[in-house]
Every structure is written in C-alpha cells, then in structure tokens.
Design a protein around this motif. Structure first.
Motif, PDB file in Angstrom:
ATOM      1  N   ALA A 229      50.441  34.760  41.606  1.00  0.00           N
ATOM      2  CA  ALA A 229      50.770  33.408  42.074  1.00  0.00           C
ATOM      3  C   ALA A 229      50.815  32.528  40.831  1.00  0.00           C
ATOM      4  CB  ALA A 229      49.718  32.929  43.074  1.00  0.00           C
ATOM      5  N   PRO A 230      51.147  31.246  40.968  1.00  0.00           N
ATOM      6  CA  PRO A 230      51.237  30.398  39.783  1.00  0.00           C
ATOM      7  C   PRO A 230      49.977  30.362  38.916  1.00  0.00           C
ATOM      8  CG  PRO A 230      52.227  29.290  41.637  1.00  0.00           C
ATOM      9  CD  PRO A 230      51.587  30.542  42.177  1.00  0.00           C
ATOM     10  N   ASP A 231      48.813  30.614  39.499  1.00  0.00           N
ATOM     11  CA  ASP A 231      47.587  30.616  38.701  1.00  0.00           C
ATOM     12  C   ASP A 231      46.614  31.716  39.130  1.00  0.00           C
ATOM     13  OD1 ASP A 231      46.755  29.586  41.106  1.00  0.00           O
ATOM     14  OD2 ASP A 231      45.669  27.892  40.247  1.00  0.00           O
ATOM     15  N   LYS A 232      47.131  32.791  39.688  1.00  0.00           N
ATOM     16  CA  LYS A 232      46.276  33.854  40.221  1.00  0.00           C
ATOM     17  C   LYS A 232      46.633  35.202  39.608  1.00  0.00           C
ATOM     18  CE  LYS A 232      44.954  35.665  44.736  1.00  0.00           C
ATOM     19  NZ  LYS A 232      45.303  35.615  46.158  1.00  0.00           N
ATOM     20  N   VAL A 233      45.590  36.011  39.338  1.00  0.00           N
ATOM     21  CA  VAL A 233      45.759  37.362  38.803  1.00  0.00           C
ATOM     22  C   VAL A 233      45.160  38.350  39.795  1.00  0.00           C
ATOM     23  CG1 VAL A 233      45.094  38.949  36.944  1.00  0.00           C
ATOM     24  CG2 VAL A 233      45.685  36.579  36.408  1.00  0.00           C
ATOM     25  N   ALA A 234      45.883  39.422  40.081  1.00  0.00           N
ATOM     26  CA  ALA A 234      45.381  40.508  40.916  1.00  0.00           C
ATOM     27  C   ALA A 234      45.063  41.684  40.004  1.00  0.00           C
ATOM     28  CB  ALA A 234      46.427  40.918  41.946  1.00  0.00           C
ATOM     29  N   ALA A 235      43.866  42.265  40.171  1.00  0.00           N
ATOM     30  CA  ALA A 235      43.431  43.399  39.353  1.00  0.00           C
ATOM     31  C   ALA A 235      43.315  44.633  40.237  1.00  0.00           C
ATOM     32  CB  ALA A 235      42.100  43.093  38.693  1.00  0.00           C
ATOM     33  N   SER A 236      43.988  45.703  39.836  1.00  0.00           N
ATOM     34  CA  SER A 236      43.938  46.932  40.633  1.00  0.00           C
ATOM     35  C   SER A 236      42.544  47.547  40.569  1.00  0.00           C
ATOM     36  CB  SER A 236      44.972  47.932  40.121  1.00  0.00           C
ATOM     37  OG  SER A 236      44.555  48.497  38.897  1.00  0.00           O
ATOM     38  N   ASP A 237      42.326  48.521  41.450  1.00  0.00           N
ATOM     39  CA  ASP A 237      41.095  49.302  41.388  1.00  0.00           C
ATOM     40  C   ASP A 237      41.056  50.042  40.058  1.00  0.00           C
ATOM     41  OD1 ASP A 237      40.490  48.513  43.942  1.00  0.00           O
ATOM     42  OD2 ASP A 237      41.150  50.381  44.875  1.00  0.00           O
ATOM     43  N   LEU A 238      39.868  50.374  39.593  1.00  0.00           N
ATOM     44  CA  LEU A 238      39.739  51.171  38.377  1.00  0.00           C
ATOM     45  C   LEU A 238      40.442  52.508  38.565  1.00  0.00           C
ATOM     46  CD1 LEU A 238      36.061  50.530  37.290  1.00  0.00           C
ATOM     47  CD2 LEU A 238      38.102  50.058  35.947  1.00  0.00           C
TER      48      LEU A 238
END
Length: 180
Positions: free
Chosen positions: A43-52
């Motif tokens: 999103a404009p200011d959001k980061v999604a981090a995958s599972d390890l």
C-alpha cells in the motif's frame, strides 16, 4: 517466478498449500528478498513480509507494518543497508527500519532525512558501503558513519550535470506516476 539455476532460467513456483501464514502473499509492483523473507510494498505506506523461507504466504496481522511518521508521502522502494537494517524510500523522505530478524516484533522505525525522497524506485543502487538513488535534487547518497549511524550526504553526485537534470520530466522519471 523464481530462478534457482541460471542454466534453466526462471520457472513458475507453486503456491504453498499450507504454512505458518494465513493468506497468499499480495501482488506488488516492488519487492525485495531480505532475511529469508520476501518484502513487498503492499500500500502507499505498508510493507507485507512473507513467512520465513516461504515467499508465497504471509500472516497479515503479524507480518505487515506501516512505514509512516506522520507524513503522507508514498513508499516507492526498499533496499538493504546492513544485515538487519532496511532503508525505506518514500517519495518525499527516507526512513530506516532496524532489527529485522525472526518474528519482526523488535523492529524500530527511524527517520533518515525529510529533505528529499526517491523519484524512481528502480534507481536505488549499492555503491560500496553507500546507497545512491535519484531524488528530485539529483543523485544523492546514504552512508554508514564510523559511529555506525546512517547519514544522508549533502553532496549531490549529479551536481556537475545540473543543466541536464533540469530537463528531467519528474512526472515520468519513476515510471509510476502515469509514465512507463
């Protein structure tokens, strides 16, 4: 797509049927593999981090975070700086996220500079221990000081090309503002 072997090139990956994540990783225009995770601008200011070790799934409530310190500029790029630090390039500011390890609960967000941002997400490059990118001021850099602090430099690398940079159409420079 994933490239496991240069001889065979890219191949499609299969979505994990299960895992510690609860949802399929979202689509994104910018991603970075860091710390055995895939980090995506969501999103404009959001980061999604995958599972390890599983870059097809993530837990939205536990592995997504906002890059915001009270401003409304848009996140355009992410780059690694040290083993546990990422630089977050917004269009009008630069921030850092430290302690990116394990379950991500120890992360801290800090400002680097509000003087300029990143005009083109694909312009971020590593130059030895420094990072350089295209800002509306020209090509600028970040450096790690002797005290292990991240510092924006006041020197603009593209200063000798000032006349050339005056001709840049900033609306299209990044390829994201309607340009391609």
């Amino acid at each position: 797509l994933v490239c496991r072997n240069l001889d065979f090139g890219f191949e499609a990956i299969a979505q994990s049927a299960s895992g510690t994540g609860t949802e399929t990783i979202p689509n994104s225009s910018f991603g970075l593999f860091f710390g055995n995770r895939l980090l995506l601008i969501d999103a404009p200011d959001k980061v999604a981090a995958s599972d390890l070790l599983d870059y097809t799934r993530y837990a939205p409530t536990l592995a997504s975070f906002r890059i915001n310190q009270g401003n409304n500029d848009r996140l355009v790029a992410i780059a690694p700086f040290t083993a546990n630090t990422l630089i977050m390039f917004k269009d009008q500011s630069i921030l850092r996220v430290d302690n990116i390890t394990g379950d991500l609960s120890g992360m801290t967000l800090g400002a680097v500079t509000n003087e300029y941002g990143c005009a083109a997400p694909r312009s971020v490059v590593q130059m030895g221990a420094d990072l350089a990118w295209l800002s509306e001021k020209g090509i600028v850099t970040l450096r790690l000081t002797e005290q292990n602090q991240i510092q924006s430099t006041q020197q603009i690398l593209s200063a000798p090309l000032e006349e050339t940079f005056r001709r840049v159409n900033w609306h299209y420079a990044g390829g994201m503002n309607g340009g391609s």
